[in-house]
Design a protein around this motif. Structure first.
Motif, PDB file in Angstrom:
ATOM      1  N   UNK A   1      -8.270 -33.857 -17.280  1.00 20.82           N
ATOM      2  CA  UNK A   1      -7.494 -34.129 -18.491  1.00 20.82           C
ATOM      3  C   UNK A   1      -7.719 -35.600 -18.841  1.00 20.82           C
ATOM      4  N   UNK A   2      -8.036 -35.862 -20.090  1.00 19.85           N
ATOM      5  CA  UNK A   2      -8.331 -37.213 -20.540  1.00 19.85           C
ATOM      6  C   UNK A   2      -7.386 -37.580 -21.685  1.00 19.85           C
ATOM      7  N   UNK A   3      -6.947 -38.834 -21.704  1.00 23.04           N
ATOM      8  CA  UNK A   3      -6.151 -39.301 -22.836  1.00 23.04           C
ATOM      9  C   UNK A   3      -6.476 -40.762 -23.124  1.00 23.04           C
ATOM     10  N   UNK A   4      -6.208 -41.143 -24.357  1.00 20.11           N
ATOM     11  CA  UNK A   4      -6.449 -42.515 -24.804  1.00 20.11           C
ATOM     12  C   UNK A   4      -5.245 -42.946 -25.622  1.00 20.11           C
ATOM     13  N   UNK A   5      -4.557 -43.991 -25.157  1.00 18.09           N
ATOM     14  CA  UNK A   5      -3.315 -44.433 -25.780  1.00 18.09           C
ATOM     15  C   UNK A   5      -3.319 -45.944 -25.951  1.00 18.09           C
ATOM     16  N   UNK A   6      -2.484 -46.389 -26.834  1.00 17.43           N
ATOM     17  CA  UNK A   6      -2.194 -47.813 -26.959  1.00 17.43           C
ATOM     18  C   UNK A   6      -0.790 -48.005 -26.407  1.00 17.43           C
ATOM     19  N   UNK A   7      -0.660 -48.849 -25.385  1.00 18.18           N
ATOM     20  CA  UNK A   7       0.647 -49.059 -24.764  1.00 18.18           C
ATOM     21  C   UNK A   7       0.773 -50.466 -24.223  1.00 18.18           C
ATOM     22  N   UNK A   8       1.973 -50.824 -23.868  1.00 22.43           N
ATOM     23  CA  UNK A   8       2.219 -52.160 -23.330  1.00 22.43           C
ATOM     24  C   UNK A   8       1.773 -52.201 -21.870  1.00 22.43           C
ATOM     25  N   UNK A   9       0.968 -53.194 -21.545  1.00 21.25           N
ATOM     26  CA  UNK A   9       0.480 -53.425 -20.184  1.00 21.25           C
ATOM     27  C   UNK A   9       0.652 -54.910 -19.905  1.00 21.25           C
ATOM     28  N   UNK A  10       1.467 -55.238 -18.928  1.00 23.29           N
ATOM     29  CA  UNK A  10       1.718 -56.639 -18.566  1.00 23.29           C
ATOM     30  C   UNK A  10       2.129 -57.465 -19.776  1.00 23.29           C
ATOM     31  N   UNK A  11       3.117 -56.997 -20.490  1.00 22.83           N
ATOM     32  CA  UNK A  11       3.756 -57.688 -21.616  1.00 22.83           C
ATOM     33  C   UNK A  11       2.893 -57.846 -22.862  1.00 22.83           C
TER      34      UNK A  11
END
Length: 109
Positions: free
Chosen positions: A51-61
């Motif tokens: 299963x593959x996904x691609x997201x934009x999310x907060x990583x280390x602020x």
């Protein structure tokens, strides 16, 4: 004996391991998409599909693009040797210079 990166994490369902997953952080969405294209090619050649996904999310602020790969064997509703083999092949791909250029960080997001 070849092992997989410690960045792969087990996922559990009622204390039973059912999948392994790993996140990869990218500088931009296109780099993430190109990386997942490489993972998809590995999966196709090995006839084992994560299963593959691609997201934009907060990583280390800060906001980053994160691709996620989850290996599991649906017919077993859990893990098989094929899942670990695929994870190892993805780990090998991550070491290639042309693939490293697509990764911002190689640590867990």
């Amino acid at each position: 004996m070849t092992t997989i990166s410690s960045d792969w994490k087990l996922q559990f369902d009622k204390d039973v391991p059912v999948a392994i997953h790993r996140n990869f952080v990218h500088d931009d969405y296109m780099s993430g998409a190109k990386f997942l294209h490489k993972v998809a090619a590995i999966a196709q050649v090995n006839a084992h599909y994560p299963s593959l996904s691609l997201d934009r999310r907060i990583h280390k602020n800060s906001w980053n693009v994160v691709s996620s790969v989850q290996c599991h064997t649906q017919v077993l509703q859990g893990l098989s040797a094929n899942d670990f083999h695929l994870a190892m092949l993805i780990d090998v791909e991550v070491t290639r210079p042309e693939t490293q250029g697509l990764l911002l960080l190689s640590e867990e997001a």
